[in-house]
Design an enzyme around this catalytic site. Sequence first.
Site, PDB file in Angstrom:
ATOM      1  N   SER A  13       0.848  -1.197   0.000  1.00  0.00           N
ATOM      2  CA  SER A  13       0.000   0.000   0.000  1.00  0.00           C
ATOM      3  C   SER A  13       0.883   1.247   0.000  1.00  0.00           C
ATOM      4  O   SER A  13       1.674   1.457   0.934  1.00  0.00           O
ATOM      5  CB  SER A  13      -0.885   0.004   1.245  1.00  0.00           C
ATOM      6  OG  SER A  13      -1.390   1.313   1.432  1.00  0.00           O
ATOM      7  N   HIS A  38      -1.303  -1.354  -4.150  1.00  0.00           N
ATOM      8  CA  HIS A  38      -2.550  -1.015  -3.455  1.00  0.00           C
ATOM      9  C   HIS A  38      -2.592   0.495  -3.241  1.00  0.00           C
ATOM     10  O   HIS A  38      -1.689   1.076  -2.642  1.00  0.00           O
ATOM     11  CB  HIS A  38      -2.594  -1.767  -2.128  1.00  0.00           C
ATOM     12  CG  HIS A  38      -3.873  -1.660  -1.390  1.00  0.00           C
ATOM     13  ND1 HIS A  38      -4.968  -2.456  -1.661  1.00  0.00           N
ATOM     14  CD2 HIS A  38      -4.257  -0.836  -0.390  1.00  0.00           C
ATOM     15  CE1 HIS A  38      -5.960  -2.133  -0.845  1.00  0.00           C
ATOM     16  NE2 HIS A  38      -5.560  -1.136  -0.057  1.00  0.00           N
ATOM     17  N   ASP A  40      -4.731   3.571  -1.710  1.00  0.00           N
ATOM     18  CA  ASP A  40      -5.793   3.896  -0.756  1.00  0.00           C
ATOM     19  C   ASP A  40      -6.335   5.297  -1.008  1.00  0.00           C
ATOM     20  O   ASP A  40      -5.646   6.287  -0.794  1.00  0.00           O
ATOM     21  CB  ASP A  40      -5.247   3.803   0.674  1.00  0.00           C
ATOM     22  CG  ASP A  40      -5.051   2.362   1.106  1.00  0.00           C
ATOM     23  OD1 ASP A  40      -6.006   1.568   0.976  1.00  0.00           O
ATOM     24  OD2 ASP A  40      -3.935   2.020   1.561  1.00  0.00           O
ATOM     25  N   MET A  42      -8.999   8.036   0.111  1.00  0.00           N
ATOM     26  CA  MET A  42      -9.843   8.396   1.264  1.00  0.00           C
ATOM     27  C   MET A  42     -10.385   9.804   1.072  1.00  0.00           C
ATOM     28  O   MET A  42      -9.648  10.702   0.648  1.00  0.00           O
ATOM     29  CB  MET A  42      -9.015   8.343   2.548  1.00  0.00           C
ATOM     30  CG  MET A  42      -8.322   7.002   2.764  1.00  0.00           C
ATOM     31  SD  MET A  42      -7.559   6.914   4.373  1.00  0.00           S
ATOM     32  CE  MET A  42      -6.604   5.402   4.213  1.00  0.00           C
ATOM     33  N   HIS A  71      -8.419   1.112  -3.860  1.00  0.00           N
ATOM     34  CA  HIS A  71      -9.346   0.861  -2.752  1.00  0.00           C
ATOM     35  C   HIS A  71     -10.041   2.176  -2.413  1.00  0.00           C
ATOM     36  O   HIS A  71      -9.443   3.065  -1.813  1.00  0.00           O
ATOM     37  CB  HIS A  71      -8.512   0.321  -1.575  1.00  0.00           C
ATOM     38  CG  HIS A  71      -9.276   0.081  -0.321  1.00  0.00           C
ATOM     39  ND1 HIS A  71      -8.652  -0.150   0.889  1.00  0.00           N
ATOM     40  CD2 HIS A  71     -10.611   0.017  -0.077  1.00  0.00           C
ATOM     41  CE1 HIS A  71      -9.574  -0.331   1.827  1.00  0.00           C
ATOM     42  NE2 HIS A  71     -10.761  -0.238   1.269  1.00  0.00           N
ATOM     43  N   MET A  73     -12.156   4.323  -0.347  1.00  0.00           N
ATOM     44  CA  MET A  73     -12.802   4.541   0.949  1.00  0.00           C
ATOM     45  C   MET A  73     -13.498   5.896   0.853  1.00  0.00           C
ATOM     46  O   MET A  73     -13.065   6.912   1.399  1.00  0.00           O
ATOM     47  CB  MET A  73     -11.749   4.512   2.066  1.00  0.00           C
ATOM     48  CG  MET A  73     -11.285   3.089   2.372  1.00  0.00           C
ATOM     49  SD  MET A  73      -9.687   3.027   3.169  1.00  0.00           S
ATOM     50  CE  MET A  73      -8.610   3.166   1.752  1.00  0.00           C
ATOM     51  N   MET A 142     -11.439  -5.932   5.309  1.00  0.00           N
ATOM     52  CA  MET A 142     -10.685  -5.014   6.162  1.00  0.00           C
ATOM     53  C   MET A 142     -10.405  -5.687   7.498  1.00  0.00           C
ATOM     54  O   MET A 142     -11.315  -6.208   8.152  1.00  0.00           O
ATOM     55  CB  MET A 142     -11.463  -3.717   6.403  1.00  0.00           C
ATOM     56  CG  MET A 142     -11.583  -2.792   5.209  1.00  0.00           C
ATOM     57  SD  MET A 142     -10.023  -2.392   4.407  1.00  0.00           S
ATOM     58  CE  MET A 142      -9.121  -1.576   5.729  1.00  0.00           C
ATOM     59  N   ASP A 180      -6.613  -6.570   4.398  1.00  0.00           N
ATOM     60  CA  ASP A 180      -6.009  -5.232   4.388  1.00  0.00           C
ATOM     61  C   ASP A 180      -6.085  -4.612   5.783  1.00  0.00           C
ATOM     62  O   ASP A 180      -7.173  -4.383   6.295  1.00  0.00           O
ATOM     63  CB  ASP A 180      -6.794  -4.372   3.375  1.00  0.00           C
ATOM     64  CG  ASP A 180      -6.233  -2.975   3.226  1.00  0.00           C
ATOM     65  OD1 ASP A 180      -5.103  -2.721   3.677  1.00  0.00           O
ATOM     66  OD2 ASP A 180      -6.939  -2.135   2.627  1.00  0.00           O
TER      67      ASP A 180
HETATM   68  C1  DX5 Z   1      -6.284   1.429   5.791  1.00  0.00           C
HETATM   69  C2  DX5 Z   1      -5.897   1.142   4.377  1.00  0.00           C
HETATM   70  C3  DX5 Z   1      -4.797   0.147   4.282  1.00  0.00           C
HETATM   71  C4  DX5 Z   1      -3.503   0.631   4.880  1.00  0.00           C
HETATM   72  C5  DX5 Z   1      -2.825  -0.551   5.494  1.00  0.00           C
HETATM   73  O1  DX5 Z   1      -7.451   2.149   5.801  1.00  0.00           O
HETATM   74  O2  DX5 Z   1      -6.979   0.625   3.632  1.00  0.00           O
HETATM   75  O3  DX5 Z   1      -4.584  -0.291   2.952  1.00  0.00           O
HETATM   76  O4  DX5 Z   1      -2.649   1.218   3.952  1.00  0.00           O
HETATM   77  O5  DX5 Z   1      -1.764  -0.120   6.222  1.00  0.00           O
HETATM   78  P1  DX5 Z   1      -1.025  -1.051   7.282  1.00  0.00           P
HETATM   79  O6  DX5 Z   1      -0.518  -2.226   6.524  1.00  0.00           O
HETATM   80  O7  DX5 Z   1       0.037  -0.167   7.808  1.00  0.00           O
HETATM   81  O8  DX5 Z   1      -2.049  -1.443   8.319  1.00  0.00           O
HETATM   82 ZN    ZN Z   2      -6.507  -0.307   1.615  1.00  0.00          ZN
END
Ligand code: DX5
Ligand code: ZN
Length: 228
Positions: A13, A38, A40, A42, A71, A73, A142, A180
Amino acid sequence: MAFEPRMIKVAPSILSADFGRLGEEVSRLKTVGADWIHVDVMDGAFVPNITIGPGVISAIRGWTDLPFDVHLMVDRPERYLEQFVEAGADFLTIHVEACKDIAGAIDKIRKLGATPGLSLNPDTPFSAVEAYLSSIDLLLIMTVPPGFGGQPFRRDCLSKVGDALGARDAHELDFEISVDGGIDRITGTECVAAGATVLAAGSALFKAPDMAAEIATWQRLDESIQSP
Ligand code: DX5
Ligand code: ZN
């Protein structure tokens, strides 16, 4: 019958990467043997944090040919599907909690030419995604509340990995089972033993002294579980 270990896919990620050098970081991930990247996304509404949008994804798209596992969010992700596919998403995953017309959004992602994924939060029951399993290629389970990297793994989510594997086998489906949040070598091993096929991780990989060796170990976790 001889046991055939599965190769596990590893998706670092970039939330844990150096955002000031994202192009180089993404390019490095191919060199160290990552399977997917990956990403993320947000929005500050579905989750409290704000990260990157389609503009950044399209800026880093030229730095690698590895698949982008995006991903979302994001609340009401159906508003942005075209933009993310256009920016270069290969897998595009929405949250079951964030969207009213899940089937419509999945269908749209496929029509746009990307591969649809569906994700669920730690407190969302597996039953919430069951109706969609035959129309997705990726289930992203998750194992922390979404929003931040570096949180502790929620072991109570492991049963959903088992549920996913059971449903996949029972209905002869073919979706990837990704986990994840809080994934490291130990929690990743537990997830693979439960049926995970993809490990998405930020902190543990970016902090590893030798990321290439760490990724190679994770890719072979199924083998090590079967023949310790
Ligand atoms: C959290 C993200 C993850 C995050 C994981 O909301 O969706 O993908 O990057 O990070 P680690 O591996 O540090 O928990
Ligand atoms: Zn993620």
